[in-house]
Scaffold this motif. Structure first.
Motif, mmCIF file in Angstrom:
data_model
loop_
_atom_site.group_PDB
_atom_site.id
_atom_site.type_symbol
_atom_site.label_atom_id
_atom_site.label_comp_id
_atom_site.label_asym_id
_atom_site.label_seq_id
_atom_site.Cartn_x
_atom_site.Cartn_y
_atom_site.Cartn_z
ATOM 1 N N SER A 189 12.341 21.964 9.750
ATOM 2 C CA SER A 189 13.609 21.327 10.052
ATOM 3 C C SER A 189 13.547 19.928 9.853
ATOM 4 C CB SER A 189 14.033 20.952 11.418
ATOM 5 O OG SER A 189 13.157 19.332 12.010
ATOM 6 N N PHE A 190 12.472 19.696 8.762
ATOM 7 C CA PHE A 190 12.967 18.091 8.070
ATOM 8 C C PHE A 190 12.828 19.116 6.329
ATOM 9 C CE2 PHE A 190 10.881 15.981 10.774
ATOM 10 C CZ PHE A 190 10.813 14.909 11.283
ATOM 11 N N PHE A 191 12.467 19.625 6.005
ATOM 12 C CA PHE A 191 13.126 21.080 4.336
ATOM 13 C C PHE A 191 14.237 20.897 5.732
ATOM 14 C CE2 PHE A 191 8.619 21.566 3.520
ATOM 15 C CZ PHE A 191 8.103 21.093 2.895
ATOM 16 N N GLU A 192 14.858 21.720 5.885
ATOM 17 C CA GLU A 192 16.379 21.978 6.555
ATOM 18 C C GLU A 192 16.781 20.831 6.237
ATOM 19 O OE1 GLU A 192 18.930 24.478 9.770
ATOM 20 O OE2 GLU A 192 17.223 22.984 9.809
ATOM 21 N N TRP A 193 16.454 19.586 6.806
ATOM 22 C CA TRP A 193 17.707 18.152 6.693
ATOM 23 C C TRP A 193 17.788 17.456 5.414
ATOM 24 C CZ3 TRP A 193 21.610 15.981 9.017
ATOM 25 C CH2 TRP A 193 21.911 13.891 8.682
ATOM 26 N N PHE A 194 16.404 17.524 5.109
ATOM 27 C CA PHE A 194 16.266 16.854 3.804
ATOM 28 C C PHE A 194 17.331 17.917 1.859
ATOM 29 C CE2 PHE A 194 13.010 13.989 5.176
ATOM 30 C CZ PHE A 194 14.770 12.941 5.276
ATOM 31 N N GLN A 195 16.879 19.111 2.341
ATOM 32 C CA GLN A 195 17.964 20.265 1.000
ATOM 33 C C GLN A 195 19.131 19.433 1.020
ATOM 34 O OE1 GLN A 195 18.861 23.667 1.981
ATOM 35 N NE2 GLN A 195 18.809 23.721 4.151
ATOM 36 N N GLY A 196 20.168 19.486 2.269
ATOM 37 C CA GLY A 196 21.349 18.661 2.455
ATOM 38 C C GLY A 196 21.098 16.792 1.893
ATOM 39 N N GLU A 197 20.119 16.302 2.747
ATOM 40 C CA GLU A 197 19.996 14.896 1.941
ATOM 41 C C GLU A 197 19.888 14.999 0.310
ATOM 42 O OE1 GLU A 197 20.631 12.116 4.608
ATOM 43 O OE2 GLU A 197 21.748 13.848 4.370
ATOM 44 N N ALA A 198 19.536 15.781 -0.257
ATOM 45 C CA ALA A 198 19.015 15.481 -1.671
ATOM 46 C C ALA A 198 20.504 15.371 -2.817
ATOM 47 C CB ALA A 198 18.606 17.478 -2.171
ATOM 48 N N VAL A 199 21.457 16.135 -1.928
ATOM 49 C CA VAL A 199 22.895 16.151 -2.377
ATOM 50 C C VAL A 199 23.880 14.984 -1.554
ATOM 51 C CG1 VAL A 199 22.799 18.360 -3.821
ATOM 52 C CG2 VAL A 199 23.443 17.657 -1.039
ATOM 53 N N ARG A 200 23.565 14.287 -1.264
ATOM 54 C CA ARG A 200 24.657 13.262 0.083
ATOM 55 C C ARG A 200 23.526 12.100 -0.602
ATOM 56 N NH1 ARG A 200 24.267 17.315 3.463
ATOM 57 N NH2 ARG A 200 22.993 15.995 4.649
ATOM 58 N N SER A 201 23.225 11.835 -1.482
ATOM 59 C CA SER A 201 22.756 10.803 -1.562
ATOM 60 C C SER A 201 23.415 9.656 -2.906
ATOM 61 C CB SER A 201 21.239 10.432 -2.195
ATOM 62 O OG SER A 201 20.749 9.089 -2.673
ATOM 63 N N TYR A 202 24.793 8.803 -2.502
ATOM 64 C CA TYR A 202 25.869 8.115 -3.111
ATOM 65 C C TYR A 202 25.547 6.959 -3.016
ATOM 66 C CZ TYR A 202 27.519 11.753 -0.068
ATOM 67 O OH TYR A 202 27.967 13.241 -0.068
ATOM 68 N N GLY A 203 25.265 6.485 -4.722
ATOM 69 C CA GLY A 203 26.076 4.756 -4.624
ATOM 70 C C GLY A 203 27.738 4.035 -4.143
ATOM 71 N N GLN A 204 27.748 2.964 -4.797
ATOM 72 C CA GLN A 204 28.486 2.189 -4.862
ATOM 73 C C GLN A 204 29.446 2.179 -6.065
ATOM 74 O OE1 GLN A 204 27.345 -0.075 -2.139
ATOM 75 N NE2 GLN A 204 28.249 0.694 -0.640
ATOM 76 N N THR A 205 30.884 1.469 -5.850
ATOM 77 C CA THR A 205 31.358 0.743 -7.098
ATOM 78 C C THR A 205 31.698 -0.233 -5.981
ATOM 79 O OG1 THR A 205 34.034 1.997 -6.327
ATOM 80 C CG2 THR A 205 32.411 2.736 -7.312
ATOM 81 N N VAL A 206 32.052 -1.256 -6.645
ATOM 82 C CA VAL A 206 32.469 -3.233 -6.107
ATOM 83 C C VAL A 206 32.881 -3.300 -7.348
ATOM 84 C CG1 VAL A 206 31.151 -5.168 -5.561
ATOM 85 C CG2 VAL A 206 29.711 -2.529 -5.641
ATOM 86 N N GLN A 207 34.438 -4.735 -6.251
ATOM 87 C CA GLN A 207 35.026 -4.872 -7.307
ATOM 88 C C GLN A 207 33.954 -6.753 -7.399
ATOM 89 O OE1 GLN A 207 38.255 -4.747 -7.444
ATOM 90 N NE2 GLN A 207 38.268 -5.980 -9.170
ATOM 91 N N GLY A 208 33.933 -6.456 -8.963
ATOM 92 C CA GLY A 208 33.506 -7.850 -9.543
ATOM 93 C C GLY A 208 34.211 -8.901 -9.400
ATOM 94 N N SER A 209 33.642 -10.034 -9.630
ATOM 95 C CA SER A 209 33.933 -11.410 -9.446
ATOM 96 C C SER A 209 35.056 -11.718 -10.766
ATOM 97 C CB SER A 209 32.836 -12.879 -9.354
ATOM 98 O OG SER A 209 32.266 -12.577 -8.194
ATOM 99 N N SER A 210 34.581 -11.110 -11.519
ATOM 100 C CA SER A 210 35.695 -11.512 -12.670
ATOM 101 C C SER A 210 36.664 -9.713 -12.927
ATOM 102 C CB SER A 210 35.027 -11.300 -13.897
ATOM 103 O OG SER A 210 35.200 -10.874 -15.682
ATOM 104 N N PRO A 211 37.027 -9.983 -13.646
ATOM 105 C CA PRO A 211 38.380 -9.654 -13.439
ATOM 106 C C PRO A 211 38.410 -8.165 -14.424
ATOM 107 C CG PRO A 211 39.819 -11.438 -14.165
ATOM 108 C CD PRO A 211 38.097 -11.645 -13.851
ATOM 109 N N GLU A 212 37.363 -8.762 -15.620
ATOM 110 C CA GLU A 212 36.777 -7.976 -16.822
ATOM 111 C C GLU A 212 35.802 -6.754 -16.254
ATOM 112 O OE1 GLU A 212 36.580 -10.632 -19.778
ATOM 113 O OE2 GLU A 212 38.723 -11.434 -19.861
ATOM 114 N N ASN A 213 35.108 -7.446 -15.146
ATOM 115 C CA ASN A 213 33.953 -6.522 -15.200
ATOM 116 C C ASN A 213 34.154 -5.106 -14.297
ATOM 117 O OD1 ASN A 213 32.964 -8.066 -16.595
ATOM 118 N ND2 ASN A 213 31.430 -9.115 -15.135
#
Length: 528
Positions: free
Chosen positions: A153-177
């Protein structure tokens, strides 16, 4: 390479071609007479392997000797494996690093496909895997099948987690970043697993690591190497590229091999399940290279029964939480706290239930529900703790001593009442089929006793009052709490403890993150 999954593996063809051009490790096959006896019981005899697995090859490495593996029930040798050393471990690490340079760039969907096929192969070979596990671990055959399901069942779970690994976008302090984060595989992972769950502890760790894009070097317990080696055979069929999943076998060189995994600069992460003392040693050895670590260490689980609890639920939950694996699990109910007003009746009825449900015997027999302990040393520890409790006033309700007619590794289902915190069993894991009852008057006294422990892995609470259940769950000093259930392990749920039970979490949505680095990327000079 398996021909079963061309669609998944086709995008990896350049990667696999490059890896297979590496110098071949010896593929000499070693077949022992005891091993043939196990193979004769299997539908697929190839699953019982007696060599290590490095860079996609079955090998003895540089081993000049072999160690025997025995069936804990009857003490008979079931096979033997190469006694590998630091040089073999170094080879496995180097091959894992070479594989990582390419595997890290595989797509999440490619890794998902491989782990999915690994899961399906475990399902197809469930009976064979259970036979191997039962022979080397001593777990009754039906319970062994349950572990194989759990492990898969761990293989069953982590097969899905392989494609559910997310990053983020963050509002920078500088308007140019513009700021974003991505997650990348950490690198080569050293995996050290115990004997009590010889399949599930591997799939829970390696499944997450490989889903993240890491490569692994596994050292299984010397008592139970064959479950690990069977997983390698199935992994190869599933299409795991050479060098991604490696196994080093050893008995005498355990300390040196573990030290090499911890100190080698190429290894970037250690995932360990075992005792607190060994965990502390591994932390020291990882100190110079500041490796990332996941440590699932010892437990001393309190199991709390309030006077309003549903007795049927509590009996069933205690049976599950105490006797799984003959009491040899880190989340077993070690200290059973029962409210005084219901103690006599509960213990009397539980005694009858244990007598009816716990059938000791040959693990290969379908009707057996209580198997042996892993070895003689384990039995002697249980005897020592029971003897100490009796001498300090504990009342033996059932069991308490082994019959001379039973195998040396057996200890009977035992119930102790009137336990106190000056007894050694309140500080040490019993790790055997012993139910130890402590009586309490109120919640204040309960929390004082239950939290009086250096470790904090799991706890259990039985009550029908929602507020009492929630209050106890928050105030008990453990990483996991089961409310009105004795089964808390689930691939979808983070598993881990606090205090000297370790740190890090396995399983759940956070399980894959233990094998990833978070990278921040800032793009400057954006003009709108």
């Amino acid at each position: 390479m398996s021909k079963m999954f061309p669609r998944v593996l086709a995008p990896l063809h350049p990667l696999l071609t490059k890896m297979r051009s590496l110098p071949a490790v010896s593929k000499r096959t070693y077949v022992s007479e005891p091993g043939n006896k196990i193979r004769s019981k299997l539908r697929n005899p190839r699953l019982f392997r007696e060599q290590a697995y490095i860079n996609g090859r079955w090998t003895d490495g540089r081993a000049t000797s072999r160690f025997s593996v025995v069936n804990p029930y009857n003490g008979k040798v079931i096979g033997n494996c190469p006694e590998m050393d630091v040089s073999d471990t170094t080879t496995a690490i180097e091959k894992a690093q070479h594989a990582f340079e390419s595997f890290r760039h595989s797509s999440a969907r490619q890794r998902m496909g491989i782990i999915r096929d690994w899961f399906q192969l475990m399902q197809e070979h469930e009976d064979d895997l259970a036979i191997i596990l039962s022979h080397e671990n001593g777990r009754p055959i039906e319970a062994a099948k349950a572990e194989i399901k759990y492990a898969a069942s761990f293989f069953e779970w982590f097969q899905g987690e392989a494609v559910r690994s997310y990053g983020q976008t963050v509002q920078g302090s500088s308007p140019e970043n513009r700021v974003m984060t991505i997650k990348q595989p950490i690198g080569v992972v050293g995996v050290l697993t115990p004997w009590n769950f010889p399949s599930a502890m591997i799939t829970r760790k390696a499944g997450a690591a490989i889903a993240a894009g890491c490569t692994t070097v596994l050292k299984p317990a010397a008592d139970t190497p064959y479950s690990a080696l069977a997983l390698a055979e199935l992994g190869e069929q599933a299409g795991i590229p050479p060098g991604v999943f490696n196994i080093v076998t050893t008995e005498q060189n355990v300390a040196a091999v573990g030290k090499q995994l911890c100190e080698h600069p190429t290894v970037k992460k250690i995932s360990f399940t075992g005792s607190t003392n060994v965990g502390k040693l591994l932390m020291q050895q990882c100190g110079d290279s500041l490796k990332k670590m996941s440590m699932e260490l010892g437990g001393n689980a309190p199991f709390v029964i309030f006077d309003d609890a549903d007795m049927n639920k509590a009996w069933d939950g205690l049976l599950a939480a105490k006797f799984r694996g003959a009491g040899q699990t880190c989340v077993c109910a070690n200290r059973v706290y029962i409210q005084e007003s219901i103690a006599d009746k509960f213990i009397e009825d539980f005694h009858k239930l244990v007598g009816a449900k716990m059938v000791a015997g040959d693990p290969s027999a379908t009707g057996t529900s209580l198997g042996p302990l892993i070895n003689l040393k384990a039995r002697e520890k249980v005897e020592r703790l029971v003897k100490d409790a009796r001498e300090k006033g504990a009342v033996v309700v059932a069991g308490g001593h082994r019959s001379q007619d039973e195998p040396q590794t057996f200890f009977p289902a035992t119930i102790l009442d009137r336990m106190s915190h000056d007894m050694q069993a309140s500080r040490e894991e019993l790790f055997g089929p012993v139910v130890a009852f402590y009586r309490f008057k109120d919640e204040t006294e309960l929390l004082r006793m239950a939290n009086d422990s250096e470790v904090g892995l799991a706890s259990y609470v039985y009550t029908e009052q929602l507020t009492q259940a929630w209050r106890a769950a928050e105030l008990l000093q453990t990483g996991m709490v089961g409310i009105n259930t004795g089964m808390i392990s689930d691939p979808v749920a983070p598993f881990g403890g606090i205090k000297q039970s370790g740190f890090g979490r396995e399983g759940g949505s956070v399980g894959i993150e233990e094998f990833q680095n978070v990278k921040t990327i800032t793009l400057g000079g954006v003009q709108l």
